[in-house]
Design a protein around this motif. Sequence first.
Motif, PDB file in Angstrom:
ATOM      1  N   SER A 137       3.725  26.377  -7.448  1.00 26.07           N
ATOM      2  CA  SER A 137       2.745  25.240  -6.760  1.00 26.07           C
ATOM      3  C   SER A 137       3.017  24.701  -5.228  1.00 26.07           C
ATOM      4  CB  SER A 137       2.525  23.990  -7.702  1.00 26.07           C
ATOM      5  OG  SER A 137       2.108  24.228  -8.745  1.00 26.07           O
ATOM      6  N   LYS A 138       2.589  23.919  -4.457  1.00 27.43           N
ATOM      7  CA  LYS A 138       2.861  23.470  -2.465  1.00 27.43           C
ATOM      8  C   LYS A 138       1.768  22.358  -2.597  1.00 27.43           C
ATOM      9  CE  LYS A 138       4.124  25.029   1.473  1.00 27.43           C
ATOM     10  NZ  LYS A 138       3.407  26.385   2.282  1.00 27.43           N
ATOM     11  N   LEU A 139       2.648  20.983  -2.477  1.00 28.06           N
ATOM     12  CA  LEU A 139       1.571  20.747  -2.229  1.00 28.06           C
ATOM     13  C   LEU A 139       2.002  19.596  -0.717  1.00 28.06           C
ATOM     14  CD1 LEU A 139       1.486  18.779  -5.764  1.00 28.06           C
ATOM     15  CD2 LEU A 139       0.123  20.454  -4.741  1.00 28.06           C
ATOM     16  N   ILE A 140       1.875  19.709  -0.368  1.00 29.69           N
ATOM     17  CA  ILE A 140       1.954  18.537   1.210  1.00 29.69           C
ATOM     18  C   ILE A 140       0.811  17.143   1.534  1.00 29.69           C
ATOM     19  CG2 ILE A 140       1.856  19.093   3.904  1.00 29.69           C
ATOM     20  CD1 ILE A 140       2.081  21.620   3.610  1.00 29.69           C
TER      21      ILE A 140
ATOM     22  N   LEU B  47       7.587  20.409  -2.608  1.00 26.58           N
ATOM     23  CA  LEU B  47       6.910  18.951  -2.118  1.00 26.58           C
ATOM     24  C   LEU B  47       7.644  18.404  -1.093  1.00 26.58           C
ATOM     25  CD1 LEU B  47       7.610  17.483  -5.912  1.00 26.58           C
ATOM     26  CD2 LEU B  47       5.860  18.825  -4.999  1.00 26.58           C
ATOM     27  N   GLU B  48       5.761  17.838  -0.044  1.00 26.28           N
ATOM     28  CA  GLU B  48       6.346  17.132   1.090  1.00 26.28           C
ATOM     29  C   GLU B  48       5.579  16.113   1.412  1.00 26.28           C
ATOM     30  OE1 GLU B  48       5.791  18.864   5.938  1.00 26.28           O
ATOM     31  OE2 GLU B  48       6.307  20.364   4.483  1.00 26.28           O
ATOM     32  N   ASN B  49       6.190  15.284   1.717  1.00 25.62           N
ATOM     33  CA  ASN B  49       5.457  14.194   2.089  1.00 25.62           C
ATOM     34  C   ASN B  49       4.674  13.373   1.227  1.00 25.62           C
ATOM     35  OD1 ASN B  49       7.057  13.425   4.753  1.00 25.62           O
ATOM     36  ND2 ASN B  49       5.505  15.001   5.863  1.00 25.62           N
ATOM     37  N   CYS B  50       5.155  13.670  -0.778  1.00 25.12           N
ATOM     38  CA  CYS B  50       4.228  13.583  -1.169  1.00 25.12           C
ATOM     39  C   CYS B  50       4.974  12.438  -2.286  1.00 25.12           C
ATOM     40  CB  CYS B  50       4.471  14.714  -2.618  1.00 25.12           C
ATOM     41  SG  CYS B  50       3.397  16.186  -1.620  1.00 25.12           S
ATOM     42  N   ILE B  51       3.844  11.439  -3.107  1.00 26.15           N
ATOM     43  CA  ILE B  51       4.325  10.186  -4.503  1.00 26.15           C
ATOM     44  C   ILE B  51       3.435  11.139  -5.361  1.00 26.15           C
ATOM     45  CG2 ILE B  51       4.349   8.337  -4.420  1.00 26.15           C
ATOM     46  CD1 ILE B  51       3.693   7.078  -2.406  1.00 26.15           C
ATOM     47  N   ILE B  52       4.774  10.942  -6.662  1.00 30.51           N
ATOM     48  CA  ILE B  52       4.709  12.283  -7.612  1.00 30.51           C
ATOM     49  C   ILE B  52       4.656  10.554  -8.821  1.00 30.51           C
ATOM     50  CG2 ILE B  52       4.792  13.774  -9.159  1.00 30.51           C
ATOM     51  CD1 ILE B  52       4.447  14.433  -5.990  1.00 30.51           C
TER      52      ILE B  52
ATOM     53  N   ASN C 294       1.021  -1.041   0.261  1.00 28.83           N
ATOM     54  CA  ASN C 294       0.284  -0.038   0.225  1.00 28.83           C
ATOM     55  C   ASN C 294       0.924   1.107  -0.053  1.00 28.83           C
ATOM     56  OD1 ASN C 294      -0.074   0.778   2.407  1.00 28.83           O
ATOM     57  ND2 ASN C 294      -0.592  -1.177   3.537  1.00 28.83           N
ATOM     58  N   LEU C 295       0.485   2.594  -0.470  1.00 26.91           N
ATOM     59  CA  LEU C 295       0.516   3.982  -0.264  1.00 26.91           C
ATOM     60  C   LEU C 295       2.283   3.914   0.743  1.00 26.91           C
ATOM     61  CD1 LEU C 295      -1.294   5.400  -2.808  1.00 26.91           C
ATOM     62  CD2 LEU C 295       0.395   4.161  -2.857  1.00 26.91           C
ATOM     63  N   PRO C 296       1.631   4.264   2.155  1.00 26.58           N
ATOM     64  CA  PRO C 296       2.208   4.124   3.251  1.00 26.58           C
ATOM     65  C   PRO C 296       3.376   3.451   3.253  1.00 26.58           C
ATOM     66  CG  PRO C 296      -0.238   3.650   3.404  1.00 26.58           C
ATOM     67  CD  PRO C 296       0.471   3.726   2.255  1.00 26.58           C
ATOM     68  N   VAL C 297       3.520   2.203   2.912  1.00 28.60           N
ATOM     69  CA  VAL C 297       4.436   0.770   3.544  1.00 28.60           C
ATOM     70  C   VAL C 297       5.278   1.773   1.943  1.00 28.60           C
ATOM     71  CG1 VAL C 297       5.060  -1.127   2.717  1.00 28.60           C
ATOM     72  CG2 VAL C 297       2.691  -0.402   4.210  1.00 28.60           C
ATOM     73  N   LEU C 298       5.281   1.826   1.069  1.00 27.74           N
ATOM     74  CA  LEU C 298       5.814   2.041  -0.586  1.00 27.74           C
ATOM     75  C   LEU C 298       6.854   3.516   0.045  1.00 27.74           C
ATOM     76  CD1 LEU C 298       6.622   2.190  -3.518  1.00 27.74           C
ATOM     77  CD2 LEU C 298       4.742   3.636  -3.240  1.00 27.74           C
ATOM     78  N   MET C 299       5.930   4.320   0.502  1.00 27.85           N
ATOM     79  CA  MET C 299       7.085   5.773   1.110  1.00 27.85           C
ATOM     80  C   MET C 299       7.917   5.208   2.109  1.00 27.85           C
ATOM     81  SD  MET C 299       7.128   9.148   0.373  1.00 27.85           S
ATOM     82  CE  MET C 299       5.610  10.020   0.059  1.00 27.85           C
ATOM     83  N   GLU C 300       7.024   4.211   3.162  1.00 33.09           N
ATOM     84  CA  GLU C 300       8.422   4.103   4.219  1.00 33.09           C
ATOM     85  C   GLU C 300       9.428   2.953   3.971  1.00 33.09           C
ATOM     86  OE1 GLU C 300       9.896   4.434   7.961  1.00 33.09           O
ATOM     87  OE2 GLU C 300       7.965   5.809   7.244  1.00 33.09           O
ATOM     88  N   ALA C 301       9.239   2.017   2.456  1.00 30.41           N
ATOM     89  CA  ALA C 301      10.474   1.366   2.349  1.00 30.41           C
ATOM     90  C   ALA C 301      11.255   2.445   1.585  1.00 30.41           C
ATOM     91  CB  ALA C 301       9.851   0.153   1.184  1.00 30.41           C
ATOM     92  N   ASN C 302      10.452   3.492   1.278  1.00 32.82           N
ATOM     93  CA  ASN C 302      11.891   3.829   0.363  1.00 32.82           C
ATOM     94  C   ASN C 302      13.055   4.756   1.286  1.00 32.82           C
ATOM     95  OD1 ASN C 302      11.889   4.817  -2.833  1.00 32.82           O
ATOM     96  ND2 ASN C 302       9.390   4.202  -1.502  1.00 32.82           N
ATOM     97  N   ARG C 303      12.452   4.861   2.176  1.00 29.66           N
ATOM     98  CA  ARG C 303      12.402   5.925   3.317  1.00 29.66           C
ATOM     99  C   ARG C 303      13.793   5.062   4.018  1.00 29.66           C
ATOM    100  NH1 ARG C 303       7.027   9.102   5.865  1.00 29.66           N
ATOM    101  NH2 ARG C 303       7.499  10.560   4.272  1.00 29.66           N
TER     102      ARG C 303
ATOM    103  N   GLY D 296      11.378  14.441   2.033  1.00 30.68           N
ATOM    104  CA  GLY D 296      10.604  13.033   2.412  1.00 30.68           C
ATOM    105  C   GLY D 296       9.379  12.514   1.329  1.00 30.68           C
ATOM    106  N   SER D 297       9.940  13.168  -0.194  1.00 27.12           N
ATOM    107  CA  SER D 297       9.124  12.690  -1.296  1.00 27.12           C
ATOM    108  C   SER D 297       9.444  11.372  -1.746  1.00 27.12           C
ATOM    109  CB  SER D 297       8.425  13.884  -2.067  1.00 27.12           C
ATOM    110  OG  SER D 297       7.729  14.727  -1.184  1.00 27.12           O
ATOM    111  N   LEU D 298       8.840  11.089  -3.083  1.00 31.12           N
ATOM    112  CA  LEU D 298       9.240   9.914  -3.599  1.00 31.12           C
ATOM    113  C   LEU D 298       8.837  10.063  -4.679  1.00 31.12           C
ATOM    114  CD1 LEU D 298      10.123   7.068  -5.025  1.00 31.12           C
ATOM    115  CD2 LEU D 298       7.575   6.063  -3.933  1.00 31.12           C
TER     116      LEU D 298
END
Length: 482
Positions: A398-401, A383-388, A295-304, A368-370
């Motif tokens: 632009s400002k995306l959080i 960009l902060e804590n975003c997946i693009i 899932n997306l939260p784990v995808l982000m955390e795995a990269n971190r 903190g983005s992917l």
Amino acid sequence: MEFTAVVFCGRGKTLEPFSEARGTGLPKALLPIANEPMINYVLDWCQRAVLAKILVVTQEETSESVEATIEKYKKSRRERFAKESDGSEATKYTTPIEIMPFTAENSAQIIYQLYKNTQFRSHTQNIMILPCDFITDLPPAVIIEAFRNRNESDVGVYFTYKNQLEIEDKKSKIFGKKYTVYDGDADDSCLLDVYGKADIEMSKFLRIRTQMSWRYPRSIVSTKLLNSGIFLASNRIFNIIDESPSKFSELYFERRNYDKFIRDLARRSWKHSKSKETVGLFVVPSEATFIRVNNLPVLMEANRQFMKKQAMMKGQTLQGLQSKDKLAAHVGNDSIVGDGTELGEKTNVKRSVVGHNCTIGKKVRITGSLILDNVTIGDDVQLENCIIGHHVKIQPKSKLINCNVESTNDVPTGTQAKGDTLLCLNLEAVEDGESEEEFVLKTGPLSDSSSDEDDDDEDDTSEDESEFEDEYTANDDGLFAY
């Protein structure tokens, strides 16, 4: 060679909008972790074992792109071995990899497809079923030995793990609440039953048969165990299908995922008057790292996790090498920037992964983005804590959080968004009866509204039959006669 690995590559419904569940997405197996397709980590893990072959099962419509990625992986592995090999036979061996294009709505259909393949059955002694989305440093020899040392009555071993990530999940939306029932003997444990959240949300209680408690008085119900997606089984499971054609019919497999098939195998240990073959249980040791990127939260955390390791390895060694030019872009030790990516003046990248061939403008702040491949970002973007997603264009200022931006999207100049999922306008949503407002911008990340189950490879909450209709009402051996 006693094992054939079968890697399931699902659609990745819980990885929307970046997986092939959306028309713009990538096949789940090709979504990147630290700029490497996630299936590469599984293939590397398999190559550490001595297997007969690796069979990668993927959807027919995406099989070509998956096959191209695997061919690239093979080439890279050969080149790496040519440079590093010490000449020993052990390092020269590479497990052959085959592609099996097969479109399935539910993953249990793959089991049935293998069952119907007489050549596969005759040449396969044991099966190692794997998802395409796990990362671990646990040697494959550990799970193979767990299978070899199983109880004689076990046709397979079901592998579970406990969450090791620092992700707050108070409502069990990220990992999904599962109730795993197993024998309480830690030295000789077997799986008894598995319930998902959907199984109890109506009744609000676990429907456990008394017969199971009689036969296994030390039974334990755990909500801490997560499905690793790994299941090792002997080809005896095909004989069980042969022995019960009325139960294990083609319709049965069409309506289920393979996780529920394993559950039904486990129930054989207690739902009959005579004990039958069942499924063993093995919990991945806490000393080993195990992550399922489903899932997306784990995808982000795995990269971190990869970025943290990189920062620890680099330490301060690169700090003095940073350019002293005040106009130069700065990339932290805890970040990864792909090949061919250009960074503009005064751009700052921290705790982020930036893909290949991206164009980043001036004074951009990425934290903190992917960011996937071929993304274009204009000047003065934050960009902060975003997946693009791949091929996204984000216009200047632009400002995306905490946002997710679907692949190929074009974010207008000056966009201000927080906690939103920005989707592309497409005809699929119109056909589904959604309005433009509903599918162009959705408030809140998609992961918050996704299925409560782990993934489409494991659980199907749309099953319209009663969970217990054919599991307990049958009375072939008279056990439940009244």
